[in-house]
Scaffold this motif. Structure first.
Motif, PDB file in Angstrom:
ATOM      1  N   ALA A 136       3.698  10.731  -7.431  1.00  0.00           N
ATOM      2  CA  ALA A 136       2.890  11.053  -6.267  1.00  0.00           C
ATOM      3  C   ALA A 136       3.217  10.451  -5.174  1.00  0.00           C
ATOM      4  O   ALA A 136       4.044   9.726  -4.958  1.00  0.00           O
ATOM      5  CB  ALA A 136       1.457   9.964  -6.647  1.00  0.00           C
ATOM      6  N   VAL A 137       2.638  11.223  -3.972  1.00  0.00           N
ATOM      7  CA  VAL A 137       2.886  10.693  -2.437  1.00  0.00           C
ATOM      8  C   VAL A 137       1.624  10.042  -1.863  1.00  0.00           C
ATOM      9  O   VAL A 137       0.684  10.925  -1.684  1.00  0.00           O
ATOM     10  CB  VAL A 137       3.627  11.783  -1.770  1.00  0.00           C
ATOM     11  N   VAL A 138       1.622   8.978  -1.428  1.00  0.00           N
ATOM     12  CA  VAL A 138       0.241   8.424  -1.289  1.00  0.00           C
ATOM     13  C   VAL A 138       0.379   7.761   0.194  1.00  0.00           C
ATOM     14  O   VAL A 138       1.182   7.508   0.692  1.00  0.00           O
ATOM     15  CB  VAL A 138      -0.508   7.419  -2.129  1.00  0.00           C
ATOM     16  N   HIS A 139      -1.080   7.538   0.959  1.00  0.00           N
ATOM     17  CA  HIS A 139      -0.736   6.811   2.196  1.00  0.00           C
ATOM     18  C   HIS A 139      -1.482   5.490   1.851  1.00  0.00           C
ATOM     19  O   HIS A 139      -2.284   5.251   1.389  1.00  0.00           O
ATOM     20  CB  HIS A 139      -1.868   7.580   3.113  1.00  0.00           C
ATOM     21  N   LYS A 140      -0.467   4.594   2.240  1.00  0.00           N
ATOM     22  CA  LYS A 140      -0.545   3.168   2.485  1.00  0.00           C
ATOM     23  C   LYS A 140      -1.480   2.522   3.435  1.00  0.00           C
ATOM     24  O   LYS A 140      -0.575   2.860   4.584  1.00  0.00           O
ATOM     25  CB  LYS A 140       0.670   2.274   1.918  1.00  0.00           C
ATOM     26  N   PRO A 141      -2.567   2.120   3.672  1.00  0.00           N
ATOM     27  CA  PRO A 141      -3.029   1.493   4.861  1.00  0.00           C
ATOM     28  C   PRO A 141      -2.328   0.386   5.525  1.00  0.00           C
ATOM     29  O   PRO A 141      -1.692  -0.400   4.816  1.00  0.00           O
ATOM     30  CB  PRO A 141      -4.409   1.211   4.464  1.00  0.00           C
ATOM     31  N   ALA A 142      -2.169  -0.012   6.642  1.00  0.00           N
ATOM     32  CA  ALA A 142      -1.572  -1.017   7.265  1.00  0.00           C
ATOM     33  C   ALA A 142      -2.461  -2.334   6.706  1.00  0.00           C
ATOM     34  O   ALA A 142      -3.432  -2.394   6.365  1.00  0.00           O
ATOM     35  CB  ALA A 142      -1.686  -1.146   8.610  1.00  0.00           C
ATOM     36  N   GLY A 143      -1.610  -3.431   6.566  1.00  0.00           N
ATOM     37  CA  GLY A 143      -2.329  -4.752   6.206  1.00  0.00           C
ATOM     38  C   GLY A 143      -2.312  -4.944   4.908  1.00  0.00           C
ATOM     39  O   GLY A 143      -2.926  -5.925   4.108  1.00  0.00           O
TER      40      GLY A 143
END
Length: 394
Positions: A136-143
């Motif tokens: 999978a390719v996912v978006h990691k949020p900041a923090g």
């Protein structure tokens, strides 16, 4: 305090989150046969060969040093019949055994807790850009950390609820989805996740061979020159050769800094904090980087204007051939908001502050041309910076 603060509405949780977490927990009970490998005569204690490194390459079921470390910590790796730590030094003739169990990490054993962490991550901006049975390719949020770190909040603690378990082969499935590379805690954006052992091994190999394309969008505090053409930055990081490609996309006037530069950055090597150090070496550190010279004004832990926006990698099923996964994500909205704030401040000062547009000069510097790309050779401790001159009105 108001009623809304004393009685907060509970965060809604999608039913799929709990269902996915339970499916991963169930799949983790499936086992595979134990495997053995003998340390060859060419490897001795003097070579510093450690268990995790050897097992990661010797067992296809692991495929990487990080997966081998996880296996050792859950009691699945033994040396000469005795459980061993990941850092155990091996000598020629040692028998290493990988047990067939697929123990689920303790943090992932309660599906309800995993689902709750996933709901919180979705609230913060988590998104799936690509997913199939293997990766999978996912978006990691900041923090959020990419991997476990001193008990802090991390991406992998929620992934079993966010991603569906592989249905093609439960035997090959990892105990839980695993991020195959890291983003700094304060960096948001795209990250590759493996769901099977074969995918983890393949992606680790592609990363080691530098065949994975990763691009980042950044706001830089200053000018970097280049005239919109890509150029190289070759500042050593930690004493090791390092290479990044920088390209200026847009220049925005800024009262205090002189200029904000929107730039695309591509690391060709993978050193810790490489892009942040290379930007600082150019005299235009990444906005919000209080460690390397450009605080955003929001205090410690404030926004770092660096985002992973593009990743391209061959698909494991393609064997490095034509099949590829290519994801491009738009920059976060806060980048445009920060540019607009800078423009508005500039315009207000130009009209009402007694300064003229010509009072602030943004002086760009360039490097010598090498093979069609601009190359900046930067010596340690002697980085050239963009000069910003502000003359007093009148």
């Amino acid at each position: 305090p108001s009623l809304s603060h004393t009685h907060r509405r509970p965060r809604l949780m999608r039913p799929e989150l709990l269902s996915n977490a339970r499916l991963w927990a169930t799949a983790s009970t499936t086992t595979r046969p134990a495997e053995q490998a003998t340390v060859p005569a060419t490897a001795g204690s003097e070579s510093g060969l450690r268990l995790a490194r050897f097992a990661g390459s010797a067992f296809a079921a692991l495929g990487s040093t990080s997966q081998a470390k996880a296996a050792a910590k859950t009691g699945r790796l033994a040396v000469n019949g005795q459980l061993a730590e990941p850092a155990r030094l091996l000598v020629a003739g040692d028998e290493v055994t990988l047990s067939g169990g697929r123990a689920l990490p303790s943090a992932l054993q309660d599906p309800k807790q995993v689902a709750a962490r996933a709901a919180a991550l979705e609230h913060d901006g988590f998104r799936i850009w690509f997913e199939d049975d293997e990766l999978a390719v996912v978006h990691k949020p900041a923090g959020v950390h990419s991997k476990p770190y001193r008990g802090a909040r991390h991406l992998e603690a929620a992934l079993p609820a966010l991603l569906g378990p592989p249905c093609r082969s439960t035997i090959d499935a990892l105990p839980a989805p695993s991020a195959v590379h890291r983003l700094d805690c304060r960096v948001c954006g795209l990250i590759l996740v493996a769901k099977t052992r074969d995918a983890a091994a393949f992606l680790a190999g592609e990363l080691a061979a530098r065949r994975v394309t990763k691009r980042y969008r950044a706001l830089l505090a200053g000018g970097i020159g280049g005239g919109g053409d890509p150029f190289e930055v070759r500042e050593a990081v930690g004493g090791r050769p390092s290479l990044s490609i920088f390209k200026s996309i847009e220049a925005t006037p800024h009262l205090q800094l002189g200029q904000l530069t929107t730039a695309d950055l591509e690391p060709r090597t993978g050193r810790r904090h490489q892009l942040r150090l290379h930007a600082a070496a150019l005299g235009a550190p990444i906005l919000g980087d209080d460690l390397y010279g450009a605080p955003s004004g929001g205090g410690a832990g404030a926004s770092l204007y660096l985002q992973s926006t593009e990743v391209r990698v061959a698909h494991p099923s393609g064997g490095g051939g034509a099949a590829a996964v290519h994801v491009k994500a738009p920059e976060a909205a806060r980048f445009a908001r920060r540019r607009e704030r800078a423009r508005m401040g500039w315009e207000w000062e130009r009209r009402h502050g007694g300064r003229r547009a010509g009072d602030i000069r943004m002086v760009e510097w360039g490097g010598r041309r090498e093979g069609g790309a601009r190359s900046h050779e930067i010596g340690r401790g002697a980085a050239r910076s963009a000069a910003v001159a502000m003359a007093a009105a009148g």
